[in-house]
Write an enzyme that holds these catalytic residues in place. Structure first.
Site, PDB file in Angstrom:
ATOM      1  N   ASP A  79     -10.276  36.513 -22.461  1.00 37.53           N
ATOM      2  CA  ASP A  79      -9.501  35.528 -20.823  1.00 37.53           C
ATOM      3  C   ASP A  79     -10.759  36.235 -20.204  1.00 37.53           C
ATOM      4  O   ASP A  79     -11.429  37.288 -20.089  1.00 37.53           O
ATOM      5  CB  ASP A  79      -8.163  36.017 -21.008  1.00 37.53           C
ATOM      6  CG  ASP A  79      -7.856  37.493 -21.771  1.00 37.53           C
ATOM      7  OD1 ASP A  79      -9.116  37.810 -22.550  1.00 37.53           O
ATOM      8  OD2 ASP A  79      -6.679  38.225 -20.585  1.00 37.53           O
ATOM      9  N   GLU A 137      -6.772  38.912 -23.914  1.00 39.91           N
ATOM     10  CA  GLU A 137      -6.030  40.912 -23.920  1.00 39.91           C
ATOM     11  C   GLU A 137      -5.925  41.715 -22.651  1.00 39.91           C
ATOM     12  O   GLU A 137      -5.753  42.616 -23.079  1.00 39.91           O
ATOM     13  CB  GLU A 137      -8.015  41.369 -24.029  1.00 39.91           C
ATOM     14  CG  GLU A 137      -7.983  42.537 -24.503  1.00 39.91           C
ATOM     15  CD  GLU A 137      -8.148  43.973 -23.676  1.00 39.91           C
ATOM     16  OE1 GLU A 137      -7.504  44.854 -23.621  1.00 39.91           O
ATOM     17  OE2 GLU A 137      -8.624  43.301 -22.980  1.00 39.91           O
ATOM     18  N   GLU A 138      -5.912  41.049 -21.516  1.00 44.89           N
ATOM     19  CA  GLU A 138      -6.069  42.032 -20.344  1.00 44.89           C
ATOM     20  C   GLU A 138      -4.372  41.964 -20.172  1.00 44.89           C
ATOM     21  O   GLU A 138      -4.406  42.695 -19.272  1.00 44.89           O
ATOM     22  CB  GLU A 138      -7.374  41.120 -18.715  1.00 44.89           C
ATOM     23  CG  GLU A 138      -8.357  41.067 -19.671  1.00 44.89           C
ATOM     24  CD  GLU A 138      -9.496  43.079 -18.849  1.00 44.89           C
ATOM     25  OE1 GLU A 138      -8.468  43.543 -18.682  1.00 44.89           O
ATOM     26  OE2 GLU A 138     -10.352  42.504 -19.547  1.00 44.89           O
ATOM     27  N   HIS A 359     -14.254  45.495 -13.990  1.00 47.18           N
ATOM     28  CA  HIS A 359     -13.038  44.931 -13.286  1.00 47.18           C
ATOM     29  C   HIS A 359     -13.329  44.660 -11.605  1.00 47.18           C
ATOM     30  O   HIS A 359     -12.472  44.312 -10.580  1.00 47.18           O
ATOM     31  CB  HIS A 359     -12.155  45.434 -13.062  1.00 47.18           C
ATOM     32  CG  HIS A 359     -11.187  45.386 -14.814  1.00 47.18           C
ATOM     33  ND1 HIS A 359      -9.624  45.979 -15.150  1.00 47.18           N
ATOM     34  CD2 HIS A 359     -11.342  44.407 -15.893  1.00 47.18           C
ATOM     35  CE1 HIS A 359      -9.616  45.331 -17.034  1.00 47.18           C
ATOM     36  NE2 HIS A 359     -11.026  45.393 -16.625  1.00 47.18           N
TER      37      HIS A 359
HETATM   38 NI    NI Z   1     -11.736  43.818 -21.164  1.00 46.96          NI
END
Ligand code: NI
Length: 389
Positions: A79, A137-138, A359
């Protein structure tokens, strides 16, 4: 070890970059990875692998070797993040508001790369390899838990996964024995007071004052209620309340996150936080609602698998590649796989020349790490199966 392995990886080096850039151009966030999943499936099927769908947009591909034996899994998360990418690069995100700002595009490329090479070698190894492509995952509750529930680890004896890591130089590998990433928890607190005129506080219950007390008092949980030798973090991320300078508002809302490596510590922090909220509100005549969401469990590496992966790293990439690292307070749902089968999760450095952290809207990776990580994953599989045949 297969002496031609390095050559085989070099042969697909360009392909690794192309895969990674294709995923990078078309990022999709948690459980919306439709195109991503389709591209992965086609690539795996082209390699002749049997592919099944699970956990909505997740995939599980199987590669049997020449005879039955142990089964080892590799996992990539697929993702992207809800971030608007910034920058000039040719492979910039084509999906507004979404970006591969954590490196999961690279994870997919290197696990596909390992699949491609292992497919070429299937007549030479005993046992089986499973490739897991995991959505979301996030965003908790995440895709790993669902993958496990839907049978991703059926028959699997061991698992490896990696995360490309910007703060490590390209090609360096970091692992921690035992707890390596934190158990996470998020909370929302809504303090209900009684609004009124700022000049007549005696007629009100001021939720701003209560919220202020909470922020300060809750900071004492880590310093006074938790064993100083056990790490814990409580951070407030938002505080909202009020409309104008002369009105005492009705409500203030706060939110934040808790990180620990130990579930007992986590439970203590949660309990003490609730007690402080309830009792402080009572003292001031206010009330509160607390919403508490447990996130991922702590990621705990199996020590003997870390030893094994370190040996393979030295043997494959050369001595001096392993870097001593400390555990990090970030969360990672690979934790759920490690709760079920032995395995190791590693950080793989790709930070040479990279200025922006994970991020960040300008996050990128040094693509020189792609062939090296592919080589390591492939070697981990072959060495594991060889050692346990
Ligand atoms: Ni990651």
């Amino acid at each position: 070890m297969n002496p031609e392995l390095k050559e085989k990886v070099q042969d697909i080096a360009q392909q690794l970059v192309e895969w990674r850039r294709d995923f990078h151009r078309h990022p999709e966030i948690a459980f919306q990875e439709q195109r991503t999943s389709q591209v992965l499936r086609l690539a795996l099927e082209e390699m002749g692998l049997e592919v099944e769908s699970l956990a909505k947009t997740g995939l599980r591909a199987k590669l049997p070797g020449k005879t039955d034996g142990r089964c080892v899994a590799l996992r990539a998360d697929i993702d992207a993040l809800p971030v608007q990418e910034q920058g000039e690069r040719e492979y910039i995100s084509q999906n507004p508001g979404a970006a591969h700002a954590c490196g999961h595009d690279g994870h997919m490329a290197v696990v596909l790369g390992a699949a491609k090479i292992l497919t070429q070698l299937k007549d030479f190894f005993v046992g089986e390899v499973v490739f897991l492509f995991q959505p979301s995952e996030e965003r908790p509750p995440g895709g790993a838990k669902l993958m496990v529930e839907e049978g991703a680890l059926q028959g699997v004896d061991a698992i490896f996964g990696l995360h490309f890591w910007q703060s490590l130089p390209t090609g360096k590998v970091g692992m921690v024995k035992g707890p390596m990433m934190a158990q996470t928890g998020d909370f929302n607190i809504t303090v209900q007071g009684k609004g009124g005129h700022g000049s007549m506080p005696q007629q009100t219950v001021d939720p701003i004052l209560v919220a202020s007390q909470l922020v300060v008092s809750i900071q004492s949980v880590v310093s006074r209620s938790v064993d100083p030798l056990k790490p814990a973090v409580v951070s407030f991320g938002t505080i909202h309340g009020g409309t104008i300078y002369n009105i005492i508002p009705e409500q203030v809302s706060l939110s934040g996150t808790i990180r620990t490596f130990d579930s007992d510590v986590h439970a203590t922090v949660e309990r003490r936080m609730r007690e402080i909220v309830e009792n402080t509100c009572q003292a001031f005549g206010a009330t509160a609602e607390i919403e508490y969401k447990r996130g991922y469990p702590a990621l705990v590496n199996h020590p003997e698998m870390v030893d094994f992966a370190s040996e393979v790293t030295a043997k494959t990439l050369g001595e001096g590649r392993i870097m001593e690292i400390d555990p990090v307070m970030g969360g990672e749902d690979f934790a759920y796989f490690l709760q079920k089968v032995p395995g190791a999760f590693m950080f793989f450095g790709m930070g040479d020349g990279m200025a922006y952290p994970h991020h960040h809207p300008r996050f990128d990776m040094d693509e020189k790490a792609l062939p090296e990580a592919t080589l390591l994953l492939t070697a981990l599989v072959l060495e594991y199966l060889d050692k346990n045949k």
